[in-house]
Enzyme design. Structure first.
Site, PDB file in Angstrom:
ATOM      1  N   HIS A  66       0.814  -1.220   0.000  1.00 49.26           N
ATOM      2  CA  HIS A  66       0.000   0.000   0.000  1.00 49.26           C
ATOM      3  C   HIS A  66       0.848   1.270   0.000  1.00 49.26           C
ATOM      4  O   HIS A  66       0.313   2.378  -0.115  1.00 49.26           O
ATOM      5  CB  HIS A  66      -1.000   0.007   1.166  1.00 49.26           C
ATOM      6  CG  HIS A  66      -0.402   0.280   2.508  1.00 49.26           C
ATOM      7  ND1 HIS A  66      -0.095  -0.714   3.414  1.00 49.26           N
ATOM      8  CD2 HIS A  66      -0.064   1.438   3.113  1.00 49.26           C
ATOM      9  CE1 HIS A  66       0.396  -0.171   4.512  1.00 49.26           C
ATOM     10  NE2 HIS A  66       0.422   1.146   4.356  1.00 49.26           N
ATOM     11  N   ASP A 110       0.078  -7.842   1.802  1.00 48.33           N
ATOM     12  CA  ASP A 110       0.500  -6.449   1.751  1.00 48.33           C
ATOM     13  C   ASP A 110       2.030  -6.369   1.740  1.00 48.33           C
ATOM     14  O   ASP A 110       2.669  -5.962   2.713  1.00 48.33           O
ATOM     15  CB  ASP A 110      -0.068  -5.688   2.947  1.00 48.33           C
ATOM     16  CG  ASP A 110       0.105  -4.177   2.830  1.00 48.33           C
ATOM     17  OD1 ASP A 110       0.513  -3.714   1.748  1.00 48.33           O
ATOM     18  OD2 ASP A 110      -0.177  -3.469   3.820  1.00 48.33           O
ATOM     19  N   GLY A 208       3.003   6.354   9.091  1.00 55.01           N
ATOM     20  CA  GLY A 208       4.346   6.672   8.647  1.00 55.01           C
ATOM     21  C   GLY A 208       5.339   5.544   8.694  1.00 55.01           C
ATOM     22  O   GLY A 208       6.412   5.639   8.117  1.00 55.01           O
ATOM     23  N   SER A 210       4.576   2.230   7.830  1.00 58.62           N
ATOM     24  CA  SER A 210       4.200   1.112   6.967  1.00 58.62           C
ATOM     25  C   SER A 210       5.403   0.574   6.219  1.00 58.62           C
ATOM     26  O   SER A 210       6.243   1.337   5.731  1.00 58.62           O
ATOM     27  CB  SER A 210       3.159   1.570   5.941  1.00 58.62           C
ATOM     28  OG  SER A 210       1.956   1.908   6.560  1.00 58.62           O
ATOM     29  N   GLY A 211       5.487  -0.746   6.114  1.00 54.18           N
ATOM     30  CA  GLY A 211       6.583  -1.372   5.379  1.00 54.18           C
ATOM     31  C   GLY A 211       7.829  -1.596   6.190  1.00 54.18           C
ATOM     32  O   GLY A 211       8.772  -2.216   5.721  1.00 54.18           O
TER      33      GLY A 211
END
Length: 259
Positions: A66, A110, A208, A210-211
């Site tokens: 995302h 994801d 902030g 994510s990942g």
């Protein structure tokens, strides 16, 4: 290993961007890490926000699907605002490889691979974190570490200037799917890991981050995917877990692209 990324775009890195908490995670109740103690951490710039990522190969960064439109990868970063010319590498993204099974509604798969336009140079502040061939699903109650530059206060919509980390506790999937927690919206699948509060604290990730990495027992087991608000005991952060199928997809995608 070769090609030191040119130091560019420092001013753009200083912009504090508003990020929707449902799209990622902030480090809640965490602490600043020792500078450059997590040399595999990547700070990703998109057209609308920042995300985190993990350098898993000299030419590849792993993040969440995302995190769309990632243009630039910054490595060797501790403080976003600081002049880190001697430690930082800034590299453009050549290709994006979101997991083909990613669904933005159900949040399954994801994951995304980013191929860099040139290899990084491994240094004291920039190092690859290799994936294991098989990753054990962490049991409920396991203590894990998450890290990122996301918000540190859910009421203040700005990035942390420095890299933060916090210890989160794995929550049983059945419990995480219960009416008291996510209530099946979305369904927490076997390809996801819930981790957050130990029942008393508010340890969490949110807008902030994510990942970014989920590290359990010293190994990388997943990336930050989503959450509902930040720091709630009944809404722990949810992470995309590296199942056997996902590991195969990662390795096959990198292999095919390198041919």
């Amino acid at each position: 290993m070769s090609c030191l990324g040119a130091f560019t775009g420092l001013l753009s890195c200083m912009v504090l961007l508003i990020v929707h908490s449902s799209d990622g995670s902030e480090i809640i109740n965490g602490k600043e890490v020792t500078p450059h103690s997590l040399p595999y951490m990547a700070l990703l710039q998109t057209t609308t926000q920042y995300c985190g990522g993990i350098l898993i190969d000299e030419s590849w960064v792993l993040t969440a699907a995302h995190c769309k439109d990632v243009k630039t990868v910054l490595l060797g970063v501790h403080s976003i605002k600081a002049n880190e010319e001697n430690s930082r590498q800034v590299i453009k993204v050549l290709e994006h490889f979101p997991h083909p099974g990613y669904d933005s509604d159900t949040r399954v798969n994801d994951l995304m691979l980013l191929k860099l336009d040139k290899p990084v140079k491994e240094t004291k502040t920039v190092k690859c974190l290799k994936l294991d061939d098989a990753i054990k699903d962490p049991a409920a109650g396991t203590s894990c570490m998450v890290a990122g530059w996301g918000q540190t206060n859910k009421d203040v919509e700005k990035m942390s200037d420095v890299l933060m980390s916090v210890t989160v506790t794995v929550v049983d999937r059945e419990k995480c799917n219960s009416a008291e927690y996510y209530n099946g919206t979305p369904v927490i699948t076997s390809g996801m890991i819930c981790a957050g509060s130990d029942g008393t604290n508010e340890a969490d990730t949110c807008g902030g981050d994510s990942g970014g990495p989920l590290m359990c027992s010293g190994g990388l087991v997943g990336v930050t995917s989503f959450g509902d608000d930040c720091g709630r005991i009944d809404k722990p952060g949810v992470y995309s877990y590296f199942t056997e199928k996902k590991l195969s997809w990662i390795k096959e995608t990198m292999k095919k692209s390198n041919i």
